[in-house]
Design a protein around this motif. Structure first.
Motif, mmCIF file in Angstrom:
data_model
loop_
_atom_site.group_PDB
_atom_site.id
_atom_site.type_symbol
_atom_site.label_atom_id
_atom_site.label_comp_id
_atom_site.label_asym_id
_atom_site.label_seq_id
_atom_site.Cartn_x
_atom_site.Cartn_y
_atom_site.Cartn_z
ATOM 1 N N ALA A 40 69.820 88.755 0.666
ATOM 2 C CA ALA A 40 71.082 88.021 0.736
ATOM 3 C C ALA A 40 71.313 87.489 2.144
ATOM 4 N N ARG A 41 71.001 88.290 3.147
ATOM 5 C CA ARG A 41 71.193 87.844 4.529
ATOM 6 C C ARG A 41 70.325 86.634 4.832
ATOM 7 N N MET A 42 69.119 86.625 4.283
ATOM 8 C CA MET A 42 68.215 85.499 4.508
ATOM 9 C C MET A 42 68.672 84.241 3.767
ATOM 10 N N HIS A 43 69.247 84.421 2.590
ATOM 11 C CA HIS A 43 69.602 83.267 1.771
ATOM 12 C C HIS A 43 71.044 82.802 1.953
ATOM 13 N N TYR A 44 71.852 83.598 2.593
ATOM 14 C CA TYR A 44 73.243 83.240 2.883
ATOM 15 C C TYR A 44 73.528 83.446 4.370
ATOM 16 N N PRO A 45 72.802 82.784 5.246
ATOM 17 C CA PRO A 45 72.941 83.061 6.683
ATOM 18 C C PRO A 45 74.316 82.711 7.258
ATOM 19 N N ASP A 46 75.023 81.815 6.621
ATOM 20 C CA ASP A 46 76.311 81.368 7.159
ATOM 21 C C ASP A 46 77.506 81.945 6.405
ATOM 22 N N ARG A 47 77.264 82.924 5.565
ATOM 23 C CA ARG A 47 78.344 83.498 4.764
ATOM 24 C C ARG A 47 78.654 84.913 5.223
ATOM 25 N N ALA A 48 79.860 85.359 4.896
ATOM 26 C CA ALA A 48 80.245 86.749 5.160
ATOM 27 C C ALA A 48 79.874 87.591 3.949
ATOM 28 N N ALA B 241 71.777 97.034 5.273
ATOM 29 C CA ALA B 241 70.602 96.170 5.452
ATOM 30 C C ALA B 241 71.028 94.793 5.957
ATOM 31 N N TRP B 242 72.097 94.248 5.392
ATOM 32 C CA TRP B 242 72.653 92.960 5.823
ATOM 33 C C TRP B 242 72.997 93.017 7.313
ATOM 34 N N ASP B 243 73.736 94.067 7.714
ATOM 35 C CA ASP B 243 74.156 94.191 9.109
ATOM 36 C C ASP B 243 72.968 94.372 10.040
ATOM 37 N N HIS B 244 71.970 95.148 9.616
ATOM 38 C CA HIS B 244 70.800 95.345 10.470
ATOM 39 C C HIS B 244 70.059 94.033 10.697
ATOM 40 N N MET B 245 69.923 93.242 9.655
ATOM 41 C CA MET B 245 69.242 91.941 9.822
ATOM 42 C C MET B 245 70.062 90.992 10.677
ATOM 43 N N THR B 246 71.367 91.113 10.634
ATOM 44 C CA THR B 246 72.237 90.270 11.458
ATOM 45 C C THR B 246 72.029 90.592 12.939
ATOM 46 N N ARG B 247 71.862 91.865 13.239
ATOM 47 C CA ARG B 247 71.704 92.289 14.633
ATOM 48 C C ARG B 247 70.283 92.076 15.161
#
Length: 167
Positions: A118-126, A160-166
């Protein structure tokens, strides 16, 4: 019968006089195939992991309107990043507050993958903005996992989302 080229197989199936139809390559299928191929290179257990990643990426990409990586290089980079993230979680999942002491990494794996993809496919979303989409996607892709989304599943995906963001 042995075939030397893929065209020989097509000729045998359609007859040499039949016109070949050009097939459009679906980028999501290509990403899935790339993930499976990289999984095969890593070992037998990784092929299924590669297939799972490809399927989940396809589902999330169709939800986001993205069609996946635009080049083989980008697809390979995405698969490598996902493999790195999965390796990270395999070594660190037990430190998370939502993890039950008697549960293995595999219990949380589908939720981690949901968050990573999700982080990869929604990079600009919360995360909160796509929570319902992620819950639906997790329900479709979790296979045999009994991890409930509402409690630990959402928390694992968010981690997982937060880790990829950081990183």
């Amino acid at each position: 019968m042995a075939y030397e080229h893929i065209e020989d197989i097509e000729d045998d199936a359609t007859g040499p006089e039949s016109p070949r139809q050009e097939k459009e390559i679906n980028p999501l299928q290509a990403a899935s195939a790339t993930a499976m191929a990289l999984g095969a290179a890593a070992g037998p257990g990784s092929v299924m992991a590669g297939a799972m990643v490809g399927v989940m990426a396809g589902g999330l990409a169709s939800q986001s309107g993205r069609t996946g990586a635009s080049t083989d290089q980008e697809a390979a980079e995405e698969v490598a990043r996902l493999a790195d993230e999965e390796s990270y979680w395999r070594g660190h999942y037990a430190d998370e507050p939502y993890v039950q002491a008697d549960m293995s990494f595999d219990y949380y794996l589908a939720a981690y993958r949901t968050g990573m993809l999700a982080r990869m496919h929604y990079p600009d979303r919360a995360f909160e903005d796509i929570d319902d989409t992620l819950a639906r996607e997790y329900a479709k892709q979790r296979q045999d996992s009994t991890l409930p989304w509402e409690s630990e599943g959402r928390a694992a995906a968010r981690a997982a989302w937060d880790h990829m963001t950081r990183h």
